[in-house]
Design an enzyme around this catalytic site. Structure first.
Site, mmCIF file in Angstrom:
data_model
loop_
_atom_site.group_PDB
_atom_site.id
_atom_site.type_symbol
_atom_site.label_atom_id
_atom_site.label_comp_id
_atom_site.label_asym_id
_atom_site.label_seq_id
_atom_site.Cartn_x
_atom_site.Cartn_y
_atom_site.Cartn_z
ATOM 1 N N ASP A 1 0.683 -1.294 0.058
ATOM 2 C CA ASP A 1 0.209 -0.142 0.034
ATOM 3 C C ASP A 1 0.949 1.120 -0.144
ATOM 4 O OD1 ASP A 1 1.117 0.162 2.412
ATOM 5 O OD2 ASP A 1 -1.012 0.084 3.482
ATOM 6 N N ASP B 1 -8.207 -6.925 0.525
ATOM 7 C CA ASP B 1 -7.379 -7.261 1.637
ATOM 8 C C ASP B 1 -7.894 -6.944 2.989
ATOM 9 O OD1 ASP B 1 -5.558 -4.882 3.207
ATOM 10 O OD2 ASP B 1 -6.437 -4.407 1.170
#
Lengths: 376, 376
Positions: free
Chosen positions: B92, B271
């Site tokens: 991320d 996720d």
């Protein structure tokens, strides 16, 4: 036959043997991983059996008695069924935990009154109910209830205590021979030698313990803070008396060096929280010495945890990665370090057995102890 | 080709596809286990790959940047080499952590100034250096730097924020196309749609994001506290705009029901820390519903964790044993619960893919959601 000797080292008291139980055999000298409350901390039974190669594990009667409790273990059909571990298991008597963990402990001729360290509830352990409790847990090797004296310990206290432990043994042994295994697998009760660091008390205790028709004998009350030399001295005194034909189990010991020295004096079985507890804190046992992985020097060491190949896990992860995990408080760091250390201990004992068989144990031991004890 | 669609559900927006990276393929819809600081908490890479069957894992740029730091990761040759995980990985952008974990955060046109939550040290993230950082980490799929707005969020704040995120995207994209992968494996940058819970902002953001020649697109700023219905509404708005031909990644979502609902709206990647974090706290996802294993009712339930066969681990341990481990604070309890939950999520997405392929997804989803959401 419960125990069969297979080799003796001609230069020391070291020997190899095989212990046979209804759940499989155990090659000695053996290291027994500690599964305190029904689990070796962080490690699955698959990992223990297949990757680490443990042939037997230990569980603590005190912990299991308090939680989950005998009712649950009994309903499960014993600790083997409850945990899924199908190989041999050993339970201690709870004596050590009562004297190190429990609160408001009160000792009497009858037994030990104490409060749970978890919820303060009151409980009583007696030589008889500790046998009953271990019948319900169902381990293959079980222990007699004893008082584990602290260190240092006054002579008078140690003398009175060892005599109490002996009277407890008589009561526990009586209960043991009058009862049967609950789950159909034969259980073997080991008495425990006490006597603190006093040679004459240890001698007397070993003689008394040897008079029982037990399958094996245990040595307790050592590795409680005394210098290693004192421990070796006591093991030396005791092992001259405990019969050659039965396995000798030194409880709660110890470092790799402690174990090799005691093997050379004829000890066959060891258990210790050191590989798992120290592993969780970042201490790693390797073929090159002892590593504190938190040390800054490992931060960019991308070589395996143990280049000496003592463990599969140690070959798969770098020191730098393991350091990162431990420093970051990542659970996987504790798991990897614990597995590596257990693999190392199991490797060490296997190596010791091989060296005994080859007739080279004494020389090998003296050559490796300085390296294994070295902090790198 | 980075993404290939393989099937579409005729009754919903659900579809299956295959993402191809230099480190292997990923079948979508996919659930991505979260490996925050270079480790999925408590779970080895062997377990992840072979027992859980993860095809891709996520790592957090913010955490890795702070510890072990880019110097160590660079010396290791990237995060894959550092951790040993050889399959695809996604990082991320750090945006979410800067806005949820970091201290003394100061936002400006340039980027975000903040203090580390670990040691208080000062750091700056910019759209450019976040690309550079992810080049050094070396994940296969990387994210543009964004501001993740909290919930609730005023319209004016959300509007200004989404515009800032768009300007940051232009700068990040420029850096991305001007630089190359450090370790020779192509990396794919996903832009992130923001806009809080405002349909018009989400629409504008999705349109802007779609104008980039990115390999895939992400939806951020959801599952931050808003009702599920709001989240579904926003995903509906956004997915009408994000191109069909590229994978859509909904960040940080969610429960099994959330995931199935969003699959039905055309989301391809998810996720979430839920399976591992909730697992550590004793919450288990099963084919029968959600279990709080600490509940007294499980204390003597010796049936498997999930009799529905959704996981190998769940078949090997009883609810009573897992309850004992979790209640006793045994690390193995957290490990088993995390592995089971991840196996369950991976099973759920595999099942979803099968049902889409069979043309039965819509009916199946509606039939299982009530059961999966049920607290038993």
């Amino acid at each position: 036959m419960f125990f069969e000797l297979t080799a003796n080292d001609q230069y020391s008291g070291a020997r190899t043997g095989v212990i046979s139980t209804g759940r499989g055999i155990i090659k000695t000298p053996v290291f027994i991983p500690v599964g305190t409350a029904g689990s070796v901390k962080g490690i699955s039974r698959y990992e223990l059996e297949h990757n680490i190669g443990a042939e037997i594990i230990l569980a603590n009667t005190y912990h299991l008695y308090l939680r989950p409790g005998l009712d649950i273990i009994s309903q499960a059909g014993g600790l083997h069924k409850f945990t899924g571990w199908e190989k041999p298991m050993l339970t201690d008597s709870g004596g050590y935990q009562v004297f190190s963990l429990a609160e408001n402990r009160k000792l009497s001729e009858e037994g030990a009154l104490f409060r749970s360290h978890i919820d303060g509830s009151k409980h009583k352990f007696t030589p008889e109910n500790i046998v009953d409790t271990q019948r319900i847990i169902g381990a293959d090797i079980i222990m007699a209830f004893d008082e584990c004296t602290p260190w240092p310990c006054e002579y008078k206290y140690a003398m009175d205590s060892v005599e109490l432990t002996h009277r407890w043994l008589e009561r526990g042994w009586k209960r043991f021979v009058e009862t049967e295994a609950v789950y159909g697998r034969e259980q073997f009760l080991f008495p425990i030698v006490q006597g603190s660091v006093y040679g004459d008390l240890r001698k007397k205790s070993a003689e008394f313990i040897s008079s029982f028709a037990a399958a094996g004998n245990a040595i307790g009350g050592l590795s409680v803070g005394e210098p290693s030399e004192k421990m070796y001295e006591m093991v030396g005194v005791v092992n001259k008396i405990l019969p050659e034909s039965k396995p000798r189990y030194l409880m709660g010991v110890g470092t790799p060096a402690n174990i090799l020295e005691c093997i050379s004096m004829g000890v066959d079985m060891f258990d210790c929280v050191m590989p798992t507890r120290n592993g969780r804190n970042g201490t790693l046992f390797t073929s090159e010495g002892i590593i504190n992985i938190k040390n800054l020097k490992w931060k960019n060491d991308f070589s395996p945890i143990d280049p000496g190949g003592t463990s599969n896990t140690g070959a798969q992860y770098s020191r730098a990665y393991l350091r990162h995990l431990i420093v970051s408080g990542e659970m996987l760091g504790s798991v990897i370090a614990s597995i590596h250390n257990l693999e190392f201990y199991i490797w060490l004992l296997k190596k010791a057995r091989e060296e005994i068989t080859l007739g080279n144990f004494h020389a090998w031991k003296n050559s490796v102890i300085p390296r294994l004890s070295n902090k790198i």
